[in-house]
Design a protein around this motif. Sequence first.
Motif, PDB file in Angstrom:
ATOM      1  N   UNK A   9      17.413 -33.114  47.215  1.00  0.00           N
ATOM      2  CA  UNK A   9      16.365 -33.340  48.114  1.00  0.00           C
ATOM      3  C   UNK A   9      15.360 -34.167  47.529  1.00  0.00           C
ATOM      4  N   UNK A  10      15.046 -34.146  46.368  1.00  0.00           N
ATOM      5  CA  UNK A  10      14.028 -34.970  45.461  1.00  0.00           C
ATOM      6  C   UNK A  10      14.625 -36.464  45.404  1.00  0.00           C
ATOM      7  N   UNK A  11      15.702 -36.620  45.536  1.00  0.00           N
ATOM      8  CA  UNK A  11      16.264 -38.145  45.120  1.00  0.00           C
ATOM      9  C   UNK A  11      16.458 -39.067  46.584  1.00  0.00           C
ATOM     10  N   UNK A  12      17.444 -38.670  47.494  1.00  0.00           N
ATOM     11  CA  UNK A  12      17.671 -38.983  48.551  1.00  0.00           C
ATOM     12  C   UNK A  12      17.330 -38.405  49.891  1.00  0.00           C
TER      13      UNK A  12
ATOM     14  N   UNK B 291      23.162 -23.553  42.849  1.00  0.00           N
ATOM     15  CA  UNK B 291      23.077 -24.105  44.270  1.00  0.00           C
ATOM     16  C   UNK B 291      21.881 -24.367  44.575  1.00  0.00           C
ATOM     17  N   UNK B 292      20.706 -23.729  44.372  1.00  0.00           N
ATOM     18  CA  UNK B 292      19.279 -24.110  44.634  1.00  0.00           C
ATOM     19  C   UNK B 292      18.896 -25.284  43.738  1.00  0.00           C
ATOM     20  N   UNK B 293      19.154 -25.310  42.514  1.00  0.00           N
ATOM     21  CA  UNK B 293      18.932 -26.609  41.653  1.00  0.00           C
ATOM     22  C   UNK B 293      19.510 -27.909  42.032  1.00  0.00           C
ATOM     23  N   UNK B 294      20.771 -27.757  42.545  1.00  0.00           N
ATOM     24  CA  UNK B 294      21.482 -28.946  43.110  1.00  0.00           C
ATOM     25  C   UNK B 294      20.832 -29.394  44.282  1.00  0.00           C
TER      26      UNK B 294
ATOM     27  N   UNK C 181      21.978 -31.537  58.069  1.00  0.00           N
ATOM     28  CA  UNK C 181      21.867 -31.994  56.669  1.00  0.00           C
ATOM     29  C   UNK C 181      22.555 -33.638  56.859  1.00  0.00           C
ATOM     30  N   UNK C 182      21.876 -34.600  56.000  1.00  0.00           N
ATOM     31  CA  UNK C 182      22.407 -36.041  55.911  1.00  0.00           C
ATOM     32  C   UNK C 182      23.921 -35.916  55.462  1.00  0.00           C
ATOM     33  N   UNK C 183      24.615 -36.982  56.036  1.00  0.00           N
ATOM     34  CA  UNK C 183      25.947 -37.159  55.735  1.00  0.00           C
ATOM     35  C   UNK C 183      25.922 -37.624  53.913  1.00  0.00           C
ATOM     36  N   UNK C 184      25.130 -38.477  53.725  1.00  0.00           N
ATOM     37  CA  UNK C 184      25.103 -38.864  52.264  1.00  0.00           C
ATOM     38  C   UNK C 184      24.610 -37.560  51.348  1.00  0.00           C
ATOM     39  N   UNK C 185      23.753 -36.774  51.861  1.00  0.00           N
ATOM     40  CA  UNK C 185      23.325 -35.721  50.947  1.00  0.00           C
ATOM     41  C   UNK C 185      24.499 -34.552  50.908  1.00  0.00           C
ATOM     42  N   UNK C 186      24.956 -34.595  51.878  1.00  0.00           N
ATOM     43  CA  UNK C 186      26.344 -33.664  51.983  1.00  0.00           C
ATOM     44  C   UNK C 186      27.304 -34.106  50.884  1.00  0.00           C
TER      45      UNK C 186
END
Length: 449
Positions: free
Chosen positions: A420-423, A412-415, A165-170
């Motif tokens: 994923x759709x944004x960054x 959790x799925x929604x978040x 996972x990306x650090x920013x996404x995390x």
Amino acid sequence: MRFERGMKKSAIRVLAAAVLGLGFATPAFAQATPAPTLNSGDTAWMIVASAFVLMMTIPGAALFYGGMVRTKNLLSVMMQCLAITSLVTVLWMVFGYSMAFSTEGMHAGVTNLHSFIGGLDRALLAGLTPASLYQTVPESVYVMFQLTFAIITPVLIVGAYAERMKFSAMLWFSGLWLTFVYLPIAHMVWSGPGSLLGDLGVLDFAGGTVVHINAGIAGLVACLVLGKRRGFPHTHMPPHNLGYTVIGASLLWLGWFGFNAGSAVAANGTAGMAMLVTQIATAAAAIGWVTIEWIVHKRASVLGIASGAVAGLVAVTPAAGTAGPAGALLIGFVAGAVCFFTATKLKHKLGYDDTLDVFGVHAIAGIIGALLTGPFAAAKLGGFGTVVSPFAQLWIQAKGVGFTIVWSGVLSWVILKLVDLTIGLRVSAEQEQIGLDIAEHEERAYNLS
């Protein structure tokens, strides 16, 4: 004369009530509740307990998880633990404590918004002073103690999506997950009369639903949404340093005494029993895991006994305030034995890539512990709870478990999908190949030159 005789009789009744304590005092005195007073012993213990629980994350979880990933991802996991600790601390101060524990507008037995989530009247820790008390300890200490729980819960999820996972996404996922998943569940279980699961009668002394099922289900959803690591399951991906993992597991075991015994919010008999049953269940789970491992593989592994111990710590958490020693022994052994199969066999059979077995250990042991909390709280089974019937309480526990699974799973799925759709959630294939230490942080854990 009749009036005088009546007055004399009334005076005699009042005098008798005063002497015998039969409750004939005026309503003002009968309803008076002693103001809470500071207890220095409770305060000292809760300060220590808070430090112990923070130690579970840094360095406990950082070392436990760090040792199990590959060399090229060690720093990324440790960085995630440190970053979540910092992020959650700030969010907790700004709105987290208020949303989790504010009871403004709550009414016992009434289903309203505040049954699910607290208000913002304590945002920025409004009203907190050195003299503020929670029960017999400074409220500032209680704020800190609960903060350490809020920190470690999203940190546990790191183990499910580690190495991809990306650090920013995390960071975005952790902040949103804390807000919309953790805080409501904590409020619904722990905030007192008027809370949804608390009023239902769900027993969760130190976080079986709030922490472990919550995080474990989120971990399963995260690894499903992200997908498998490159090469999984055909490429061998052994832990790079089991020494780190053993040290981390040992720190978790030690810190868990603060986690469970500290949840008594006092230095009393409940805290002492919680400490004892935590030790018993953890040891039983380690033996349970190793026993099954020996039967299946004809050997006992270091990773196995460490994982079994964590399963026992997780399982006894909801029961620590109500189970007796015998109940803790059984809870721990069952959790260790079952989690051996869910962390090794089930994952490979179903094909999901839960990197460090967050679902297989935390969710499963959390579910086992939460369910068994019901019957083992009963006095006839050696417990210290006030349950009416072991089977009735088991059903209540099952409803709490089911609610937490659905709440955590769906949100959790929604978040994750939103992030994923944004960054974007996942690093590129090239970044994953070279490792997140270099790709995300441009640093190496080991310099061999």
